[in-house]
Scaffold this active site. Sequence first.
Site, PDB file in Angstrom:
ATOM      1  N   ASP A   9       0.793  -1.241   0.000  1.00 57.23           N
ATOM      2  CA  ASP A   9       0.000   0.000   0.000  1.00 57.23           C
ATOM      3  C   ASP A   9       0.825   1.292   0.000  1.00 57.23           C
ATOM      4  O   ASP A   9       0.508   2.235   0.731  1.00 57.23           O
ATOM      5  CB  ASP A   9      -0.944   0.007   1.202  1.00 57.23           C
ATOM      6  CG  ASP A   9      -1.941  -1.142   1.177  1.00 57.23           C
ATOM      7  OD1 ASP A   9      -1.919  -1.931   0.217  1.00 57.23           O
ATOM      8  OD2 ASP A   9      -2.727  -1.268   2.135  1.00 57.23           O
ATOM      9  N   ASP A  51      -4.858  -0.501  -1.826  1.00 53.67           N
ATOM     10  CA  ASP A  51      -6.268  -0.350  -1.506  1.00 53.67           C
ATOM     11  C   ASP A  51      -6.951   0.176  -2.767  1.00 53.67           C
ATOM     12  O   ASP A  51      -6.407   1.054  -3.452  1.00 53.67           O
ATOM     13  CB  ASP A  51      -6.451   0.662  -0.370  1.00 53.67           C
ATOM     14  CG  ASP A  51      -6.414   0.017   1.007  1.00 53.67           C
ATOM     15  OD1 ASP A  51      -6.022  -1.153   1.110  1.00 53.67           O
ATOM     16  OD2 ASP A  51      -6.771   0.708   1.983  1.00 53.67           O
ATOM     17  N   HIS A  53     -10.720   1.053  -3.255  1.00 54.68           N
ATOM     18  CA  HIS A  53     -12.066   1.080  -2.689  1.00 54.68           C
ATOM     19  C   HIS A  53     -13.106   1.626  -3.668  1.00 54.68           C
ATOM     20  O   HIS A  53     -12.793   2.438  -4.538  1.00 54.68           O
ATOM     21  CB  HIS A  53     -12.077   1.916  -1.409  1.00 54.68           C
ATOM     22  CG  HIS A  53     -11.246   1.338  -0.303  1.00 54.68           C
ATOM     23  ND1 HIS A  53     -11.438   0.072   0.186  1.00 54.68           N
ATOM     24  CD2 HIS A  53     -10.210   1.857   0.403  1.00 54.68           C
ATOM     25  CE1 HIS A  53     -10.569  -0.169   1.151  1.00 54.68           C
ATOM     26  NE2 HIS A  53      -9.805   0.897   1.294  1.00 54.68           N
ATOM     27  N   HIS A  62     -16.057   0.419   6.188  1.00 53.78           N
ATOM     28  CA  HIS A  62     -14.663   0.854   6.252  1.00 53.78           C
ATOM     29  C   HIS A  62     -14.548   2.383   6.217  1.00 53.78           C
ATOM     30  O   HIS A  62     -13.731   2.966   6.928  1.00 53.78           O
ATOM     31  CB  HIS A  62     -13.900   0.236   5.076  1.00 53.78           C
ATOM     32  CG  HIS A  62     -12.416   0.352   5.171  1.00 53.78           C
ATOM     33  ND1 HIS A  62     -11.687  -0.191   6.204  1.00 53.78           N
ATOM     34  CD2 HIS A  62     -11.518   0.951   4.350  1.00 53.78           C
ATOM     35  CE1 HIS A  62     -10.401   0.054   6.014  1.00 53.78           C
ATOM     36  NE2 HIS A  62     -10.268   0.757   4.896  1.00 53.78           N
ATOM     37  N   HIS A  83     -10.642   7.134   1.282  1.00 54.68           N
ATOM     38  CA  HIS A  83      -9.262   7.071   0.786  1.00 54.68           C
ATOM     39  C   HIS A  83      -9.133   6.011  -0.299  1.00 54.68           C
ATOM     40  O   HIS A  83      -9.926   5.089  -0.376  1.00 54.68           O
ATOM     41  CB  HIS A  83      -8.280   6.774   1.927  1.00 54.68           C
ATOM     42  CG  HIS A  83      -8.531   5.433   2.574  1.00 54.68           C
ATOM     43  ND1 HIS A  83      -9.480   5.247   3.560  1.00 54.68           N
ATOM     44  CD2 HIS A  83      -7.972   4.210   2.366  1.00 54.68           C
ATOM     45  CE1 HIS A  83      -9.483   3.975   3.938  1.00 54.68           C
ATOM     46  NE2 HIS A  83      -8.585   3.320   3.213  1.00 54.68           N
ATOM     47  N   LYS A 108      -7.097  -4.584  -3.340  1.00 54.99           N
ATOM     48  CA  LYS A 108      -7.874  -5.089  -2.206  1.00 54.99           C
ATOM     49  C   LYS A 108      -8.857  -4.042  -1.706  1.00 54.99           C
ATOM     50  O   LYS A 108      -8.647  -2.848  -1.885  1.00 54.99           O
ATOM     51  CB  LYS A 108      -6.950  -5.542  -1.071  1.00 54.99           C
ATOM     52  CG  LYS A 108      -6.026  -4.487  -0.497  1.00 54.99           C
ATOM     53  CD  LYS A 108      -5.033  -5.120   0.469  1.00 54.99           C
ATOM     54  CE  LYS A 108      -4.074  -4.120   1.075  1.00 54.99           C
ATOM     55  NZ  LYS A 108      -4.701  -3.196   2.023  1.00 54.99           N
ATOM     56  N   CYS A 150      -1.900  -2.612   7.766  1.00 53.32           N
ATOM     57  CA  CYS A 150      -1.809  -3.503   6.613  1.00 53.32           C
ATOM     58  C   CYS A 150      -0.507  -4.297   6.553  1.00 53.32           C
ATOM     59  O   CYS A 150      -0.506  -5.445   6.111  1.00 53.32           O
ATOM     60  CB  CYS A 150      -2.044  -2.710   5.333  1.00 53.32           C
ATOM     61  SG  CYS A 150      -3.707  -1.976   5.291  1.00 53.32           S
TER      62      CYS A 150
END
Length: 200
Positions: A9, A51, A53, A62, A83, A108, A150
């Site tokens: 990340d 990430d 999203h 989240h 984010h 992810k 993470c």
Amino acid sequence: MTRALFIIDVQNDFTEGGALGVEGGAAVAAAISRYLVRHPHRYDQVFASRDWHDAEGDNGGHFARGHSGEPDAPDFVTTWPVHCVAGTTGADYHPALDTSVVTVGVRKGQGRPAYSIFEGVTDSGLSVAQKLDELGVDEVDVVGIATDYCVLASALDAVAEGLTVRVFDDLVAGVDPSSSALALERLAAAGVRVEGASQN
């Protein structure tokens, strides 16, 4: 023996000036790149997670969003500011990270919380565990952001998968210094070798 590097990340939103920036994030991005230049043949594979999203909704709780969908106050434990929304600059790798060495991309968190790289899906559609098995990886080194979330989750899951795991404590950055120190202690107790990249 097949060794992989997990870069966790290292994204714009997790570095200084980002939506959820951590202190030292940009420096870690640059340091990882320098480390890979010094050791160009150390890894058989380089995995890099992001990430990724969904823009809509709260991604399974989240994102801190109220019933109206408007931003709410995050608790910075299980709920976070918006984010790393898919396709945005915030979700991009930090520019100081040399992504030319990445052999396996992992996304992810699409629609749900996801901390560990093992909760993601590779660009080829496989789970990380499946990809590691396909490639015959048995050792992983872990670097990136954030130490206390993470990186911690990814390294613990790697141990659970039966891999030999190291975390380089000088190539990670955390949300909070105290919880990051505790995370490294927890990793060491789980059998992870926690050491500096400069020792290798």
